[in-house]
Design an enzyme around this catalytic site. Sequence first.
Site, PDB file in Angstrom:
ATOM      1  N   GLU A 114      14.244  21.873  -7.458  1.00  0.00           N
ATOM      2  CA  GLU A 114      14.967  22.846  -8.292  1.00  0.00           C
ATOM      3  C   GLU A 114      16.479  22.736  -8.174  1.00  0.00           C
ATOM      4  OE1 GLU A 114      14.029  26.757  -6.956  1.00  0.00           O
ATOM      5  OE2 GLU A 114      11.967  26.691  -7.709  1.00  0.00           O
TER       6      GLU A 114
ATOM      7  N   TYR B  94      15.373  33.738  -5.091  1.00  0.00           N
ATOM      8  CA  TYR B  94      15.055  32.482  -5.771  1.00  0.00           C
ATOM      9  C   TYR B  94      13.563  32.127  -5.696  1.00  0.00           C
ATOM     10  CZ  TYR B  94      19.858  32.388  -6.903  1.00  0.00           C
ATOM     11  OH  TYR B  94      21.068  32.752  -7.447  1.00  0.00           O
TER      12      TYR B  94
ATOM     13  N   GLN C  88      12.557  15.918  10.830  1.00  0.00           N
ATOM     14  CA  GLN C  88      13.698  16.037   9.920  1.00  0.00           C
ATOM     15  C   GLN C  88      14.938  16.576  10.624  1.00  0.00           C
ATOM     16  OE1 GLN C  88      12.097  18.564   6.818  1.00  0.00           O
ATOM     17  NE2 GLN C  88      10.820  16.926   5.983  1.00  0.00           N
TER      18      GLN C  88
ATOM     19  N   TYR D  83       1.541  19.454  -1.601  1.00  0.00           N
ATOM     20  CA  TYR D  83       1.517  17.990  -1.556  1.00  0.00           C
ATOM     21  C   TYR D  83       0.089  17.444  -1.428  1.00  0.00           C
ATOM     22  CZ  TYR D  83       6.402  17.577  -2.235  1.00  0.00           C
ATOM     23  OH  TYR D  83       7.644  17.629  -2.832  1.00  0.00           O
TER      24      TYR D  83
ATOM     25  N   HIS E 144      11.999  21.071   7.694  1.00  0.00           N
ATOM     26  CA  HIS E 144      12.717  22.043   6.855  1.00  0.00           C
ATOM     27  C   HIS E 144      13.799  22.823   7.611  1.00  0.00           C
ATOM     28  CE1 HIS E 144       9.546  22.161   3.401  1.00  0.00           C
ATOM     29  NE2 HIS E 144       9.760  20.936   3.841  1.00  0.00           N
TER      30      HIS E 144
HETATM   31 CA    CA Z   1      12.938  28.877  -6.775  1.00  0.00          CA
END
Ligand code: CA
Length: 415
Positions: free
Chosen positions: A285, A295, A126, A306, A190
């Site tokens: 989200e 968060y 990524q 997954y 990520h």
């Molecule tokens: Ca969250």
Amino acid sequence: MVAACTQLAACNQVTERPANTASAQTAAKNEQGKGAPCKPLETREPEAPEQKPAFPGQTRACAAPSNVAFDVQVLAKGLEHPWAVEPLPGGDLLIAERPGRMRIVSAKGEVGPPISGLPAVDARGQGGLLDVALSPKFDSDRTIYWSYSEPREGGNATSVSSGVLSPDRRRLENVRVIFRAQPTYDGTLHFGSRLAFGDDGMLYITLGERSDKHMRPQAQQLSSHMGKLIRIRPDGSVPPDNPFVGEAGARPEIWTLGHRNVQSLAFDPQGRLWEVEHGTRGGDELNLVEKKKNYGWPLQAYGREYSGAPIRGAATERPGMEQPVYYWDPVIAPSGMQFYTGDAFPAWRNSLFIGSLKDENLVRLTLENNRVTGEERLLSDRGQRVRDVRQGPDGALYVVTDESNGELWKITPRR
Ligand SMILES: [Ca+2]
Ligand SMILES: [Ca+2]
């Protein structure tokens, strides 16, 4: 070789939305309130059927067809995994391609050569060249900011550099690294990341937590940049009013914590910051970002691994952790976002547009009082992974698609 659409007529492809009787306003009213029935846009089976929203409307919002007719002009093809589109003053578009190239596509669709002067990127997995942002004073300082997975001794991590675009727009000069996420890690997943400047003149940066299970706890650790939103001055220095400045062991660039992998970031018309993050299976989200808040990841999360297994140690609600304003189950794999403020599409004003990689479309949300009131999907007929969406100075929306033969689209009202 990148082929420009030299003959616009040949490149143009037109999309007309099917007629719908309900308006976005009607759907929004239904959801807002008075118990009136509403038809959710999402009708597929959930990926995590056991989970329950924390409040009504937190997932599966009303279908909100806007009935807006628009044209899609394919401005450019042959872009290699474009990750970002940034409209330049005057109508040209700055494009970042993940393998490590930046180039300018003219307003007419002429694809320029790669801009020289960029540092190396680690384009595995990524990683690569990720977001670009213009200095708030770009007209006078010609400064560009970009994020990328930086190859380092022992691995890589997300860094942000700045550079000045040469007068002929062929080179970046005075290039310097203004932020280096720590720690370095040997992985390819990520990285985040999006960049956004606030009205406060600060640069906000999103970062991922590097995905691997033993890395996830760092999203909760202030000694690590992983899984954080970052706030720095444009020169890379730390503003003294950041929430963890002076806290022993804390990285002072941190603004918020507990994020998984954020590839969408935007300010709304009121100047508030929002992000959309890649969640686990059944748990993408939308969050309203506020200073110092937590968060949740990996302790609070919607969705499953997954693999289908539950997320070990996670609950959907925990005290002291922020609930997402909205979550998607099934996930959309979000990338890029833009609150629409232009005049070209009055019916879309204040809507939030989000790219969907997985569903290969453009998500439009309506919001009211910090709640999602309606959802629509656009561009589904094209079958391309939407990587970024931005509003141009002309009020058009510009979209890039994450394909080996990626495209740049200009969306304008139907003529
Ligand atoms: Ca969250
Ligand atoms: Ca950008």
